[in-house]
Design a protein around this motif. Structure first.
Motif, PDB file in Angstrom:
ATOM      1  N   THR A   1       6.680  -2.552  14.238  1.00 25.96           N
ATOM      2  CA  THR A   1       5.241  -2.750  14.514  1.00 25.96           C
ATOM      3  C   THR A   1       4.783  -1.706  15.508  1.00 25.96           C
ATOM      4  OG1 THR A   1       5.394  -5.150  14.150  1.00 25.96           O
ATOM      5  CG2 THR A   1       3.489  -4.344  15.399  1.00 25.96           C
TER       6      THR A   1
ATOM      7  N   ARG B   1      -6.979  -2.969  13.816  1.00 25.98           N
ATOM      8  CA  ARG B   1      -5.976  -2.974  12.728  1.00 25.98           C
ATOM      9  C   ARG B   1      -4.584  -2.732  13.326  1.00 25.98           C
ATOM     10  NH1 ARG B   1      -7.263   0.655   7.706  1.00 25.98           N
ATOM     11  NH2 ARG B   1      -8.647  -1.116   7.323  1.00 25.98           N
ATOM     12  N   THR B   2      -3.661  -3.648  13.041  1.00 19.76           N
ATOM     13  CA  THR B   2      -2.263  -3.503  13.495  1.00 19.76           C
ATOM     14  C   THR B   2      -1.415  -2.982  12.324  1.00 19.76           C
ATOM     15  OG1 THR B   2      -2.523  -5.321  15.053  1.00 19.76           O
ATOM     16  CG2 THR B   2      -0.276  -4.699  14.437  1.00 19.76           C
ATOM     17  N   TRP B   3      -0.694  -1.890  12.584  1.00 17.82           N
ATOM     18  CA  TRP B   3       0.147  -1.278  11.545  1.00 17.82           C
ATOM     19  C   TRP B   3       1.597  -1.731  11.683  1.00 17.82           C
ATOM     20  CZ3 TRP B   3      -1.622   1.549   7.544  1.00 17.82           C
ATOM     21  CH2 TRP B   3      -2.939   2.018   7.609  1.00 17.82           C
ATOM     22  N   ARG B   4       2.220  -2.012  10.510  1.00 18.64           N
ATOM     23  CA  ARG B   4       3.653  -2.290  10.452  1.00 18.64           C
ATOM     24  C   ARG B   4       4.296  -1.328   9.436  1.00 18.64           C
ATOM     25  NH1 ARG B   4       4.310  -8.882  10.284  1.00 18.64           N
ATOM     26  NH2 ARG B   4       3.324  -9.309  12.321  1.00 18.64           N
ATOM     27  N   VAL B   5       5.508  -0.885   9.811  1.00 21.44           N
ATOM     28  CA  VAL B   5       6.244   0.062   8.940  1.00 21.44           C
ATOM     29  C   VAL B   5       7.561  -0.599   8.477  1.00 21.44           C
ATOM     30  CG1 VAL B   5       7.330   2.327   8.764  1.00 21.44           C
ATOM     31  CG2 VAL B   5       5.276   2.005  10.204  1.00 21.44           C
TER      32      VAL B   5
ATOM     33  N   GLN C   1      -5.042   0.038  15.736  1.00 20.52           N
ATOM     34  CA  GLN C   1      -6.060   1.016  15.376  1.00 20.52           C
ATOM     35  C   GLN C   1      -7.447   0.346  15.509  1.00 20.52           C
ATOM     36  OE1 GLN C   1      -6.100   2.084  11.264  1.00 20.52           O
ATOM     37  NE2 GLN C   1      -7.333   3.934  11.581  1.00 20.52           N
TER      38      GLN C   1
END
Length: 297
Positions: A22, A8-12, A27
């Motif tokens: 990014t 899982r790739t997180w972006r804020v 995760q």
């Protein structure tokens, strides 16, 4: 399978400035399955070899079934061990013997279930018994004869191996050879040949024996030449005598034929008698007796 890894790739996003960052390291989420499949195996089983005395287990192996909490299509692996525990790489030509079949169900997540099933490879194929349908045997000088199974056997076969062959006159009592005597020359004698293979399977065929007495009678001595009076009955063999003869079989028949061409009109003169001795096989022996017919004193 039910065990997978999710990256899982997180972006804020900053809602005020609308800027997006990014997170460089994704995760890792692991979905794990720790439950082994449920495996249902067949019962111990027996299979028979084919024509070449081997078993192709690839086409004759009973299936197993398995269910799993995650994998709807569980792989089932089959291996075969010999009697000392070696895994066999080729099960297309198994010889006779005892084996262990290993069924292993694998859900692809490192969980597996194994069961063992006993396999016995047997031979239940009866041999092919082939007889020489008719044979002749000659009595010896004692009126006896015998034949052994080698005379009768005519190409018997088995998918594995023939263990023994025996013959019989009554289809019950079998031996390597059977005997005959003078009582058997009057009609054909029926016999049976039985073939056993190494696994105890058996088969029979029948044959006919013609017992032949080819030894003719032997005349030890002919009836003595004699002189009788004209009034005496020359057909009375008690008076004129018979040959002494012997034969390997005792049933002899005595006949005679008289040559009277040397008798005169009064019935006097010489009779040449030919004695014939005939045995049960119609073999003959002959001898000649002279009977002199004399006048009354």
């Amino acid at each position: 399978p039910g065990c997978i890894t999710i990256l899982r790739t997180w972006r804020v996003r900053d809602w005020c400035s609308d800027r997006v960052w990014t997170i460089p390291s994704p995760q890792e989420i692991k979905v794990m399955d720790f439950e082994s499949p449920e495996l249902s195996c067949p019962d111990d089983f027996v299979r028979s070899v084919g024509r070449d005395c081997t078993l192709d287990l690839n086409v004759r192996i009973p299936p197993a079934s398995a269910i799993d909490n995650c994998d709807p299509d569980v792989e089932i692996r089959i291996e075969v061990q010999d009697s000392v525990g070696n895994i066999l790489s080729d099960i297309s030509s198994l010889p006779l013997g005892e084996y262990t079949v290993l069924y292993t169900a694998d859900d692809g997540c490192g969980n597996d279930t194994t069961c063992q099933v006993a396999l016995t490879v047997i031979d239940d194929v009866a041999p092919s018994a082939v007889c020489d349908s008719e044979t002749n045997v000659s009595l010896n000088g004692n009126g006896e004869a015998s034949i052994c199974w080698q005379t009768i056997e005519d190409g018997s076969m088995d998918n594995c191996s023939i263990d023994s062959i025996r013959i019989s006159r009554d289809s019950v009592n079998f031996s390597e050879c059977i005997d005959f005597d003078c009582d058997d020359i009057y009609m054909p004698v029926e016999g049976w040949m039985r073939v056993w293979d190494a696994s105890g399977n058996t088969n029979m065929c029948d044959f006919t024996v013609h017992v032949v007495d080819s030894i003719p009678p032997e005349i030890i001595s002919c009836a003595d030449s004699i002189s009788i009076r004209c009034w005496q009955d020359r057909s009375n063999t008690t008076l004129t005598g018979l040959p002494e003869a012997t034969d390997n079989c005792d049933s002899l028949r005595f006949t005679f034929q008289d040559d009277t061409t040397q008798l005169d009109m009064c019935g006097l003169g010489r009779v040449i008698r030919t004695h014939t001795v005939t045995d049960a096989s119609l073999s003959t022996a002959t001898c000649t007796q002279i009977i002199q017919i004399e006048p009354v004193d």
